[in-house]
Design a protein around this motif. Sequence first.
Motif, mmCIF file in Angstrom:
data_model
loop_
_atom_site.group_PDB
_atom_site.id
_atom_site.type_symbol
_atom_site.label_atom_id
_atom_site.label_comp_id
_atom_site.label_asym_id
_atom_site.label_seq_id
_atom_site.Cartn_x
_atom_site.Cartn_y
_atom_site.Cartn_z
ATOM 1 N N VAL A 84 0.934 -0.962 -0.075
ATOM 2 C CA VAL A 84 0.045 0.046 0.158
ATOM 3 C C VAL A 84 0.706 1.280 0.101
ATOM 4 O O VAL A 84 1.425 1.695 0.810
ATOM 5 C CB VAL A 84 -1.142 -0.031 1.020
ATOM 6 N N GLN A 85 0.437 1.980 -0.800
ATOM 7 C CA GLN A 85 1.160 3.058 -1.549
ATOM 8 C C GLN A 85 0.843 4.381 -0.713
ATOM 9 O O GLN A 85 1.543 5.861 -0.395
ATOM 10 C CB GLN A 85 1.612 3.372 -2.972
ATOM 11 N N ARG A 86 -0.491 4.588 -0.724
ATOM 12 C CA ARG A 86 -1.060 6.201 -0.984
ATOM 13 C C ARG A 86 -1.834 6.057 0.931
ATOM 14 O O ARG A 86 -0.808 7.671 1.019
ATOM 15 C CB ARG A 86 -2.527 6.211 -1.854
ATOM 16 N N TRP A 87 -2.075 5.220 1.518
ATOM 17 C CA TRP A 87 -2.842 6.031 2.137
ATOM 18 C C TRP A 87 -1.578 4.821 3.896
ATOM 19 O O TRP A 87 -1.114 4.406 3.258
ATOM 20 C CB TRP A 87 -3.765 5.032 2.854
ATOM 21 N N ARG A 88 -2.353 6.195 4.556
ATOM 22 C CA ARG A 88 -1.025 5.008 6.079
ATOM 23 C C ARG A 88 -2.757 5.118 7.310
ATOM 24 O O ARG A 88 -3.889 5.914 7.130
ATOM 25 C CB ARG A 88 -0.480 6.849 6.600
ATOM 26 N N ILE A 89 -2.231 4.417 8.443
ATOM 27 C CA ILE A 89 -2.972 4.116 9.447
ATOM 28 C C ILE A 89 -3.453 5.941 9.735
ATOM 29 O O ILE A 89 -2.936 6.599 9.808
ATOM 30 C CB ILE A 89 -2.717 3.253 10.223
ATOM 31 N N GLY A 90 -5.047 5.682 10.449
ATOM 32 C CA GLY A 90 -5.296 7.346 10.620
ATOM 33 C C GLY A 90 -6.443 7.887 9.559
ATOM 34 O O GLY A 90 -6.870 9.209 10.200
ATOM 35 N N ALA A 91 -6.168 8.061 8.752
ATOM 36 C CA ALA A 91 -6.030 8.640 7.094
ATOM 37 C C ALA A 91 -8.439 8.072 6.539
ATOM 38 O O ALA A 91 -8.419 7.493 7.648
ATOM 39 C CB ALA A 91 -6.076 8.485 5.744
ATOM 40 N N GLU A 92 -8.737 9.454 7.023
ATOM 41 C CA GLU A 92 -9.585 9.376 6.942
ATOM 42 C C GLU A 92 -10.300 9.478 5.171
ATOM 43 O O GLU A 92 -10.553 9.735 4.785
ATOM 44 C CB GLU A 92 -10.827 10.860 7.272
ATOM 45 N N VAL A 93 -11.187 7.925 4.683
ATOM 46 C CA VAL A 93 -11.653 7.723 3.577
ATOM 47 C C VAL A 93 -12.932 7.462 3.431
ATOM 48 O O VAL A 93 -13.772 7.127 4.207
ATOM 49 C CB VAL A 93 -10.853 6.882 3.182
#
Length: 334
Positions: A84-93
């Motif tokens: 996974v490249q775009r998202w990090r833990i904690g991102a709101e999606v």
Amino acid sequence: MAETLPSRMKAVAIAEPGGPRVLKVEKRPLPQPGQGEILIKVRAAGVNRPDVLQRKGAYPPPPGASDLPGLEVSGIVAAVGEGVQRWRIGAEVCALTPGGGYAEYVAVHESQALPIPHGFTFTEAAALPETFFTVWHNVFERGGLKPGETLLVHGGSSGIGTTAIQLATVLGSKVIATAGSAEKCAACTKLGAVRAVNYRTEDFVAAVKEETGGKGVEVILDMVGGDYVGRNYQAAAVDGRIVQIATQAGAVASADFARLMVKRLTHTGSTLRPRTIEIKAAIAAALEANAWPLLAERRIAPVMDMIFPLKDAWRAHERMEEGEHIGKIVLDVE
């Protein structure tokens, strides 16, 4: 530091094919994100017509997808799989899912997730993916709607309809909508439709001809099918495009193909759920470029009907089947 994840979660499953009451809350193992996938802690989930069809046993999930209903969610990235490249833990999606949205957690490919537009609540964000992916692909990509052209939207007060009216209007097209009551027609015109036709009391073909000076409409978005197929051919302009996304009045119809030839019509259609990750990723990228800035500026927004707690998903399905809703029905998973 990432929170410790539970091993099990609450989910709403389909106990057996049937009415709304077959939707039952149960405990399920937590999904594990695979290669390129993110695990979303779900805050809200959209309710869509395909969920109702799946509950009735008429729309099975594609191979490899969760058997749980739910095709769109919003929430917080709780874990990421390899690559996974775009998202990090904690991102709101918010995200399109192939199934599994009626749950506390769902795993989706990272390319099917989009950032929550600025200022949107989780319940509003959960109302975006399914309708925006569907409308963008069918109206603008398959239907090729251009500024200055006229779009006819059947079911204008539905989640799909309210999205199509707003997007087409703000991008420079005229919209005529059909709906089944005066209240629903008023909602369509409030969103930007130049005319809303009550199909119970008025012939949409005659209304379209009147509104367009006899020319007809360039694009038709149809979720009805049945006898609407032939009538759409009458309402369409020369070189018109008709896009079929559902067949609520029947999947089999007779049509005058001489009219199709003389007018050089294109009649196409699609379903979203079985499409490849790559195709959905391309739609997501187009939406982020073209529609997400409009959402961030609140030039368009989802029309919210009712919000139910996850445990009352059966009530949300009752609401949808009653047909009185205007806009989106959403489950609050918190």
